[in-house]
Design an enzyme around this catalytic site. Structure first.
Site, PDB file in Angstrom:
ATOM      1  CG  HIS A  97     -52.957  32.947 -32.001  1.00 37.67           C
ATOM      2  ND1 HIS A  97     -51.657  32.498 -32.012  1.00 37.67           N
ATOM      3  CD2 HIS A  97     -53.741  31.872 -32.278  1.00 37.67           C
ATOM      4  CE1 HIS A  97     -51.662  31.201 -32.310  1.00 37.67           C
ATOM      5  NE2 HIS A  97     -52.912  30.809 -32.463  1.00 37.67           N
ATOM      6  CD  GLU A 134     -55.283  30.210 -34.602  1.00 41.84           C
ATOM      7  OE1 GLU A 134     -54.265  30.340 -35.322  1.00 41.84           O
ATOM      8  OE2 GLU A 134     -55.334  29.415 -33.640  1.00 41.84           O
ATOM      9  CG  HIS A 189     -55.584  27.674 -30.490  1.00 43.75           C
ATOM     10  ND1 HIS A 189     -54.517  28.490 -30.794  1.00 43.75           N
ATOM     11  CD2 HIS A 189     -55.592  27.543 -29.136  1.00 43.75           C
ATOM     12  CE1 HIS A 189     -53.904  28.842 -29.671  1.00 43.75           C
ATOM     13  NE2 HIS A 189     -54.538  28.275 -28.643  1.00 43.75           N
ATOM     14  CD  GLU A 271     -55.350  24.101 -33.163  1.00 47.61           C
ATOM     15  OE1 GLU A 271     -55.944  24.925 -33.888  1.00 47.61           O
ATOM     16  OE2 GLU A 271     -54.232  24.309 -32.662  1.00 47.61           O
TER      17      GLU A 271
HETATM   18 ZN    ZN Z   1     -53.725  28.878 -32.750  1.00 51.87          ZN
END
Ligand code: ZN
Length: 307
Positions: A97, A134, A189, A271
């Site tokens: 992102h 995030e 992430h 993640e």
């Molecule tokens: Zn993400």
């Protein structure tokens, strides 16, 4: 977005994979098994699925791949690699992102070709209840990783460093790793799943051969990279593998992520935890924990690059 999917299938082929053994030793009670997760096109490209993404799990076609994972007999604390050990190695870190994506909705919603279809250029990512985004998290972990890896002599490149107004798009994120001829790429992430869903998972590219996407040459090496990162992440953070995907292995294989589909070099996503769970969020918002996370990921990369 919650990560609802069908029930996991019962574990199969337990105790056959080195990482499974290693994780089992570290995480007693974890469900053992190996499945391939194939998210469908509706999942966003940040590794998150959604309730609408009817996930399909099938027995892994590559579950018996013979590439080495971390040895279960490896000592629990490995000595740090000598400074300069990664000289000549190129690592691309892809902080998921962009803190400014939310101001560029039209641009990030534009579709890009990921070989198997079309997907949004990028997404805003998730955030904790307290508003820690995030995108802030991924940049912070990326910076910590860069410091650690540069100390080992690696050449480190970030796909974005808060220096763009949005993105880059997922196809460009892949291209940056490809053009750098990176020896390893990790996309960082944190998940946005339901409360109570906890733990980390590493996403490995599945074998895809469609349009511009051909992951077949990188599937084996990426799995090796991902297994090593998962093992070191457990050690460094004390986190347990995801309790909602991957059947306790901390590993998930997907064929719907443009950032993986378009990569021609070994690449995985991680993640690191679930921002929407308060216990995970407490870790993700801690600088001390993020340092451990960066250390675990970096040690996995070092282990992969040193063979
Ligand atoms: Zn993400």
């Amino acid at each position: 977005m919650s990560y609802a999917g069908p029930e996991f299938e019962p574990p199969r082929r337990p105790l056959r994979r080195p990482l499974t053994v290693a994780l089992a030793a570290l995480v007693p009670g974890a469900l053992l098994g190996w499945v391939v997760y194939e998210g469908l096109g509706s999942a966003t490209d940040d590794g998150r699925g959604g309730p609408e993404s009817a996930a399909v799990r099938t027995p892994s076609a590559t579950g018996d791949a013979k590439e080495p994972g971390p040895s279960p007999t490896e000592p629990a604390t490995s000595a740090p690699a000598a400074p300069g050990a990664l000289k000549g190695k190129v690592v691309v870190i892809d902080p998921g992102h962009n803190p400014a994506n939310f101001r560029h909705t039209a641009e990030i919603n534009a579709k890009v070709n990921i070989g198997t279809g079309y997907k949004e250029c990028d997404t805003t990512g998730t955030a904790t209840n307290s508003g820690y985004t995030e995108a802030e998290f991924t940049l912070d972990v990326a910076h910590r990783m860069r410091t650690l890896l540069e100390k080992q002599g690696a050449t480190v490149r970030l796909t974005q460093d808060g220096d763009r107004s949005y993105g880059p798009c997922i196809d460009e994120r892949a291209r940056i790793g490809n053009q750098a001829e990176a020896d390893a790429v990790v996309s960082v992430h944190a998940d946005g799943s339901g409360s109570g869903n906890r733990g980390f998972h590493v996403i490995l590219p599945g074998a895809v051969n469609s349009g511009a996407a051909d992951t077949r040459p990188i599937v084996g090496a990426s799995r090796d990279l991902g297994e090593r990162i998962a093992g070191r992440f457990v050690r460094a953070t004390g986190s347990t593998p995801s309790n909602y995907v991957g059947d306790g292995t901390g590993l998930v294989t997907r064929k719907d992520l443009g950032g993986l589909n378009l990569s021609t070099v070994p690449k995985v996503f991680i993640e690191c935890g679930n921002m929407r769970d308060t216990k995970d969020a407490a870790q993700l918002t801690s600088g001390a924990w993020r340092q451990k996370a960066a250390q675990g990921i970096s040690e996995g990369i070092v282990s992969f690059l040193r063979g």
